[in-house]
Motif scaffolding. Sequence first.
Motif, PDB file in Angstrom:
ATOM      1  N   GLU A 117       0.802  -1.224   0.000  1.00  0.00           N
ATOM      2  CA  GLU A 117       0.000   0.000   0.000  1.00  0.00           C
ATOM      3  C   GLU A 117       0.834   1.273   0.000  1.00  0.00           C
ATOM      4  O   GLU A 117       0.281   2.370  -0.133  1.00  0.00           O
ATOM      5  CB  GLU A 117      -0.949  -0.004   1.206  1.00  0.00           C
TER       6      GLU A 117
ATOM      7  N   ARG B  99       0.192   0.724  -8.542  1.00  0.00           N
ATOM      8  CA  ARG B  99      -0.597  -0.070  -7.608  1.00  0.00           C
ATOM      9  C   ARG B  99       0.003  -1.465  -7.547  1.00  0.00           C
ATOM     10  O   ARG B  99       0.051  -2.188  -8.541  1.00  0.00           O
ATOM     11  CB  ARG B  99      -2.054  -0.161  -8.070  1.00  0.00           C
TER      12      ARG B  99
ATOM     13  N   ASP C 177      -8.775   6.690   3.304  1.00  0.00           N
ATOM     14  CA  ASP C 177      -8.078   7.882   2.816  1.00  0.00           C
ATOM     15  C   ASP C 177      -6.779   8.135   3.567  1.00  0.00           C
ATOM     16  O   ASP C 177      -5.874   8.806   3.059  1.00  0.00           O
ATOM     17  CB  ASP C 177      -8.977   9.108   2.870  1.00  0.00           C
TER      18      ASP C 177
ATOM     19  N   GLY D 245      -3.701   7.045   1.460  1.00  0.00           N
ATOM     20  CA  GLY D 245      -3.278   7.994   0.440  1.00  0.00           C
ATOM     21  C   GLY D 245      -2.596   9.218   1.029  1.00  0.00           C
ATOM     22  O   GLY D 245      -1.624   9.742   0.461  1.00  0.00           O
TER      23      GLY D 245
ATOM     24  N   CYS E 238       0.909   8.206   1.906  1.00  0.00           N
ATOM     25  CA  CYS E 238       1.727   8.063   0.701  1.00  0.00           C
ATOM     26  C   CYS E 238       2.137   9.418   0.139  1.00  0.00           C
ATOM     27  O   CYS E 238       3.261   9.583  -0.377  1.00  0.00           O
ATOM     28  CB  CYS E 238       0.992   7.242  -0.350  1.00  0.00           C
ATOM     29  N   ASN E 239       1.253  10.405   0.214  1.00  0.00           N
ATOM     30  CA  ASN E 239       1.606  11.751  -0.246  1.00  0.00           C
ATOM     31  C   ASN E 239       2.752  12.327   0.575  1.00  0.00           C
ATOM     32  O   ASN E 239       3.651  12.991   0.034  1.00  0.00           O
ATOM     33  CB  ASN E 239       0.387  12.668  -0.169  1.00  0.00           C
TER      34      ASN E 239
END
Length: 377
Positions: free
Chosen positions: A203, A210, A282, A285, A288-289
Amino acid sequence: MDHLPPYLFARIDAMKANKLSQGVDVIDLGVGDPDLPTPDHIVEALCTAARDPETHHYPSYTGMIEYRKAVAAWYRSRFGVDLDPQSEVLALIGSKEGIAHIPEAFVNPGEYVLATDPGYPVYKTSTLFSEGRLYEMPIAAENGFLPVLDDIPADVLRQAALMFINYPNNPTAAVAPRSFFEEVVEFAREHGIVVVHDNAYSEITFDGYRAPSFLEIDGAMEVGIEMHSLSKTYNMTGWRIGMACGSAEIVAGLGRVKTNVDSGAFDAIQHAAITALSGPQDCIGQACNIYRERRDLLVAGLREIGFDVQPPKATFYVWAAVEDSIAAAARLLDEAGIVATPGIGFGTNGEGYVRFAITRSLERIREAVDRMGRVSL
């Protein structure tokens, strides 16, 4: 015990502690332990469950059925893989525990375990505990850090029982195409090998990539098992909760070992893990940002210094080439107060690299790059 090496990160912790005792401001880019907090809704779920006396007893060896159903639902949503929560999902006390135990179920004394080198050190130690023999499959830049299966000697294959693979990869941050997993399935069928895919970093991905599950591949459920974890996905490294999924026969074998050596994961943590898997995603994500920003800063800084590094598509590691991994790591710590992991600590084929973890703030990474610029590597 003479053959059991000191655990790499325990040694690094000791070196770091020594520097801290000298008053050095150490920037730790060594161990891959997220600095981001576990999301609040998961923490609240743990607190609620821990107040319930029903969670204070011995847990199920295999894991609460509610947890295993949540894992199966997450696999279906994320990877399109259908799992029977009763027979194809097993709760783990972190994926490390499953990796450490599975050779005990499938490797007889003297049989070979095939493992990527460089690789997660527990692949080697778990082989030693089972009295197996390790065959190191070299992974190198010229092959995209994928093992060349055809290079494994025939006499090794005749005695091989199990194979460890890991993509997205620790320590190299390499990713594997579906064609590689397809090759592994056919190879395992031909040689009667149990495949263990360590997918803890699936992930943590960037730039639209992906990562797949090994279990997506046709035939994978017949030959293999996948170890996964909530540690990196939800910043839960200290919680120790994960899952083993795949072939019912292989899951049962691992489960049989576990019933004899541990008493399962704390029910309250399993309740929180259900919340993590079935709740809003969320947070992944967002994490990851943050890692992407850090990756970009570190890669740009290392390139400016003179390192030849590529931005990884996944994991929170940067794998950087150096002349001597031990010497480079020592100079970074002694001259700059920076902890980096020497590549040789992951196996002989890790020589010539150091691994940086982007699990520190932008400010600390910026400071680390500035310090590194003053060190001759």
